[in-house]
Design an enzyme around this catalytic site. Structure first.
Site, PDB file in Angstrom:
ATOM      1  N   LYS A 199     -14.447   3.329  -0.306  1.00  0.00           N
ATOM      2  CA  LYS A 199     -13.814   2.090  -0.760  1.00  0.00           C
ATOM      3  C   LYS A 199     -14.830   0.968  -0.636  1.00  0.00           C
ATOM      4  O   LYS A 199     -15.333   0.675   0.449  1.00  0.00           O
ATOM      5  CB  LYS A 199     -12.576   1.792   0.090  1.00  0.00           C
ATOM      6  CG  LYS A 199     -11.871   0.505  -0.303  1.00  0.00           C
ATOM      7  CD  LYS A 199     -10.594   0.320   0.505  1.00  0.00           C
ATOM      8  CE  LYS A 199      -9.892  -0.969   0.130  1.00  0.00           C
ATOM      9  NZ  LYS A 199      -8.671  -1.164   0.932  1.00  0.00           N
ATOM     10  N   LYS A 252     -12.809   4.037  -4.848  1.00  0.00           N
ATOM     11  CA  LYS A 252     -12.140   2.803  -5.219  1.00  0.00           C
ATOM     12  C   LYS A 252     -13.101   1.630  -5.151  1.00  0.00           C
ATOM     13  O   LYS A 252     -13.792   1.511  -4.143  1.00  0.00           O
ATOM     14  CB  LYS A 252     -10.973   2.591  -4.244  1.00  0.00           C
ATOM     15  CG  LYS A 252     -10.232   1.292  -4.432  1.00  0.00           C
ATOM     16  CD  LYS A 252      -9.177   1.144  -3.372  1.00  0.00           C
ATOM     17  CE  LYS A 252      -8.539  -0.217  -3.556  1.00  0.00           C
ATOM     18  NZ  LYS A 252      -7.664  -0.555  -2.470  1.00  0.00           N
TER      19      LYS A 252
HETATM   20  C1  PBG Z   1      -5.943  -2.939   1.527  1.00  0.00           C
HETATM   21  C2  PBG Z   1      -5.888  -2.489   0.126  1.00  0.00           C
HETATM   22  C3  PBG Z   1      -6.539  -3.085  -0.967  1.00  0.00           C
HETATM   23  C4  PBG Z   1      -6.140  -2.405  -2.112  1.00  0.00           C
HETATM   24  C5  PBG Z   1      -5.300  -1.371  -1.718  1.00  0.00           C
HETATM   25  N1  PBG Z   1      -5.146  -1.427  -0.297  1.00  0.00           N
HETATM   26  C6  PBG Z   1      -7.493  -4.157  -1.155  1.00  0.00           C
HETATM   27  C7  PBG Z   1      -8.167  -4.917  -0.153  1.00  0.00           C
HETATM   28  O1  PBG Z   1      -9.076  -4.410   0.490  1.00  0.00           O
HETATM   29  O2  PBG Z   1      -7.801  -6.099  -0.025  1.00  0.00           O
HETATM   30  C8  PBG Z   1      -6.609  -2.798  -3.493  1.00  0.00           C
HETATM   31  C9  PBG Z   1      -5.840  -2.342  -4.629  1.00  0.00           C
HETATM   32  C10 PBG Z   1      -6.080  -3.055  -5.891  1.00  0.00           C
HETATM   33  O3  PBG Z   1      -6.896  -3.996  -6.008  1.00  0.00           O
HETATM   34  O4  PBG Z   1      -5.404  -2.650  -6.848  1.00  0.00           O
HETATM   35  N2  PBG Z   1      -6.412  -2.099   2.489  1.00  0.00           N
HETATM   36 ZN    ZN Z   2      -6.361  -3.189   4.638  1.00  0.00          ZN
END
Ligand code: PBG
Ligand code: ZN
Length: 328
Positions: A199, A252
């Site tokens: 991520k 992601k």
């Molecule tokens: C938080 C989380 C995030 C997303 C899913 N779970 C983003 C973040 O790190 O703020 C992002 C999903 C999206 O942008 O569609 N842990």
């Molecule tokens: Zn988070």
């Protein structure tokens, strides 16, 4: 390899011939649909930066779920917008928490549908970071090792509510191992872990943070999410999570990280998910609202591209529309 007589266009001449030689397919079975559960009652609020995506209170969840079920989308992933937040995100693990209630409601009414829960703390902490903080030198940072038992506790509470899979998203070192041990110790050794293994710290999460009201109140997430410049590191992250017991891994965001999807799949040959994130969705919706692109064709082409890159499944806000388009 040289094939001097080859004329690729021969195989493009007839639609049935194109069907025969097509290498990649996209189906509704590939989709995981994200849902935002908001505290309170009678709430169905569209997220302004994500047209077609709604924050839903528990009593309005049924209509959305009926649509998901009718379209035969196999799975949803749940996010919460709770009323109360605190320093450690203690609301995340309550048996009467939003995710726990939503999970029970869905599993009671749609037992055939998979409920995946996002396991993290940024929606539950008053500072918006993905775990409790501690001081490191002159600044505050997420306390990695203090977060681990809390993550295990949260995952167990999701499993107890009936979650079919848990998906830790906080990028803490050791999170998969801690959650695996917690689940096994609580009698949930059958519950798989879908790890947000690679991520990246991405500007594409902007609209999600509106939707989930989870933007950090200070700083950013660069001390735990990955540097967008790093590909080898993504492979190491996935390797670590698999060694700790992850059953499926996620890359992601998806669009700017297609090479990572490809490398992960080629390297490990494990079930791999791509998260087609909020900013990717917002860009498509904005361009199509302006009449600049053909939304249907762009969305299906993009989702197919994730499959071609190696994704086995796609988390996407386009799931409802795409499922309809694939049917007609
Ligand atoms: C938080 C989380 C995030 C997303 C899913 N779970 C983003 C973040 O790190 O703020 C992002 C999903 C999206 O942008 O569609 N842990
Ligand atoms: Zn988070």
């Amino acid at each position: 390899m040289a094939f001097p007589q080859s004329r690729p266009r021969r195989l493009r001449s007839h639609p049935r011939l194109r069907d025969l030689v097509r290498e990649t397919s996209l189906s509704v079975n590939d989709f995981i649909y994200p849902l935002f559960i908001h505290h309170g009652a009678n709430l169905r609020r569209e997220v302004s930066s994500m047209p077609g995506v709604f924050q839903l209170s528990l009593d309005r969840l049924g209509d959305a779920m009926a649509e998901v079920a009718e379209l035969r989308i196999p799975a949803v992933i749940l996010f919460a917008i709770p009323e109360h937040k605190d320093g450690t995100g203690s609301g995340a693990s309550r048996d009467d928490g939003l995710i726990q209630q939503a999970t029970r409601l869905i599993k009671q009414n749609w037992p055939d549908l998979l409920v995946i829960t996002d396991v993290c703390f940024c929606e539950y902490t008053d500072h918006g970071h993905c775990g409790p903080l501690h001081e490191v030198g002159d600044r505050l940072d997420v306390d990695n090792d203090a977060t681990l038992p809390l993550l295990a506790h949260q995952a167990v509470s999701h499993a107890r509510a009936g979650a079919d899979l848990v998906a830790p998203s906080g990028m803490m070192d050791g999170m998969v191992g801690a959650i695996r041990a917690g689940l096994d110790g609580a009698g949930f050794s059958n519950i798989p872990i879908l790890s947000y293994a690679a991520k990246f710290s991405s500007a594409y999460y902007g609209p999600f943070r509106d939707a989930a009201q989870s933007a950090p109140s200070f700083g950013d997430r660069r001390s735990y999410q990955m540097d967008p410049a790093n590909g080898d590191e993504a492979i190491r992250e996935v390797e670590i999570d698999l060694a700790e017991g992850a059953d499926m891994v996620m890359v992601k965001p998806a669009l700017a990280y297609m090479d990572i999807i490809w490398r992960v799949k080629e390297t490990f040959h494990v079930p791999t998910a791509a998260y087609n994130v909020s900013g990717e969705y917002a860009m498509v919706k904005a361009a199509s609202a302006n009449g600049w692109i053909d939304e249907r064709r762009v969305v299906l082409e993009t989702l197919l591209g994730f499959k071609r890159a190696g994704a086995d499944m796609i988390l996407t806000y386009h799931a409802l529309d795409a499922a309809r388009w694939l049917r007609s």
